[in-house]
Design an enzyme around this catalytic site. Sequence first.
Site, short mmCIF file in Angstrom:
data_model
loop_
_atom_site.label_atom_id
_atom_site.label_comp_id
_atom_site.label_asym_id
_atom_site.label_seq_id
_atom_site.Cartn_x
_atom_site.Cartn_y
_atom_site.Cartn_z
N GLU A 184 -9.75 7.31 3.76
CA GLU A 184 -10.66 6.46 4.51
C GLU A 184 -9.94 5.14 4.75
O GLU A 184 -9.06 4.77 3.98
CB GLU A 184 -11.97 6.23 3.75
CG GLU A 184 -11.97 5.08 2.75
CD GLU A 184 -11.05 5.29 1.56
OE1 GLU A 184 -10.80 6.45 1.19
OE2 GLU A 184 -10.58 4.28 1.01
N SER B 136 1.59 -9.86 -1.03
CA SER B 136 1.28 -8.44 -0.88
C SER B 136 1.64 -7.86 0.49
O SER B 136 1.89 -6.66 0.61
CB SER B 136 -0.20 -8.19 -1.16
OG SER B 136 -1.01 -9.03 -0.36
N LYS C 236 0.81 -1.22 0.00
CA LYS C 236 0.00 0.00 0.00
C LYS C 236 0.84 1.28 0.00
O LYS C 236 0.44 2.30 -0.52
CB LYS C 236 -0.95 0.01 1.19
CG LYS C 236 -2.12 -0.94 1.01
CD LYS C 236 -3.23 -0.65 1.99
CE LYS C 236 -4.46 -1.47 1.65
NZ LYS C 236 -4.25 -2.91 2.00
C1 LIG Z 1 -5.10 -3.92 1.60
C2 LIG Z 1 -4.39 -5.18 1.31
C3 LIG Z 1 -4.77 -6.00 0.22
C4 LIG Z 1 -5.97 -5.72 -0.64
O1 LIG Z 1 -5.90 -4.55 -1.39
P1 LIG Z 1 -5.72 -4.59 -2.97
O2 LIG Z 1 -6.01 -3.19 -3.36
O3 LIG Z 1 -6.67 -5.58 -3.53
O4 LIG Z 1 -4.31 -4.99 -3.24
C5 LIG Z 1 -4.02 -7.13 -0.04
N1 LIG Z 1 -2.96 -7.47 0.73
C6 LIG Z 1 -2.57 -6.72 1.77
C7 LIG Z 1 -1.40 -7.16 2.58
C8 LIG Z 1 -3.28 -5.55 2.11
O5 LIG Z 1 -2.88 -4.82 3.16
#
Ligand SMILES: *Cc1c(COP(=O)(O)O)cnc(C)c1O
Length: 396
Positions: free
Chosen positions: A116, A382, A94
């Site tokens: 938000e 992610s 993010k």
């Molecule tokens: C917020 C988040 C997501 C989901 O958000 P996307 O916009 O779909 O990428 C996925 N993995 C992690 C670790 C997150 O913090």
Amino acid sequence: MTDSKQFSFPDENGYYGQFGGAYIPEMLQANIDKLQKTYQSILADNDFQKAFHTLLKDYVGRPTPLYFASRLSEKYGTNIYLKREDLCHTGAHKINNTIGQILLAERLEKKRIIAETGAGQHGVATATVCALRNRECIVFMGEKDMERQAPNVARMKMLGATIIPATSGSKTLKDATNEAIRYWINHGEDTHYIIGSVVGPHPYPAIVAQLQSIISEEIRRQLLEKTGDALPTHLIACVGGGSNAAGAFYHFLHEKKVQLIGVEAAGKGVESGESAATTFLGTTGILHGCKTLLMQTKDGQVVEPYSISAGLDYPGIGPLHAHLFTSGRAVYQQATDDEALKAAFELAKLEGIIPALESAHALAVLPKNKFKTTDKVVISLSGRGDKDLATLIDKM
Ligand SMILES: *Cc1c(COP(=O)(O)O)cnc(C)c1O
């Protein structure tokens, strides 16, 4: 007719195929117009790119490694590479977006940032860059979410942000979003709104996808270095709103040989009434300012989503993904809470990496797909699992 630009960039009105656009209250028109007119030249500007890449390197810790997971590969009889977004500062992808958007806000001469947040991850990433660049930060968060996510509320406060609780409706993300929009209407002159995924009115999905595309830019380079070929056979990423997936897919969208797989949260099962399986259950409608696929009742009420992972607990997907899904360019698969938990524990034991529960959904489709021994499978990891420790301990 899938020319290479069709997927990466929306058309001039912000549409990816039939999805996207900007469905906004009249009073936001001026703000959105300004963004639409300026974002491309700002993002393409040399000084912007230089500042963005310097911060990504020195502050975020990029490039993140592309790690060949040998024990996981052995288990599934193929070659699996993990793109380690979990190693980014603040623990997930993010921050790539918020770093870019704070620099955008500076160029738009906005002194205040609003955002938000649901689980608090985007709020923390936003509060972080506001501290870094000395900008006032206001985060809107549902009252109920503030109770559930107390550690992230504390982090944001420590970083100097003001948290405004949303006390209406279900006191969760959608109420926080309404409050943020209301605030923006009244303070558009000096305030930039940082949206956390590839969602919202045009040009937000395009901005966020472009900023997150650093992920696939690095994957191409790293895979070429490691294997002599920049193209994987498969690319897998979890999809909440879809920003880590958009970033991971971006520079492969026109490479038809690469099988793109998005994974959405099936919660307690796609038919259970408790899930966030948007492509599976969704129909076309307007959500948060754009036309996309969302979970709604026949008369258009948004269905409350559910997932064990807060980051996937969203009733829609970004318009780019809605387009990739309906055009067949990408496939979307589902993983339940239990499958994600199992995959998280498996990665911990096999590779010594505790993933975020969101990322564990991407890992959870490994047993559902057939891979050849020669395949190269890249998975977007992610985020890291620290924030999910309480849930993981509970299920051990
Ligand atoms: C917020 C988040 C997501 C989901 O958000 P996307 O916009 O779909 O990428 C996925 N993995 C992690 C670790 C997150 O913090």
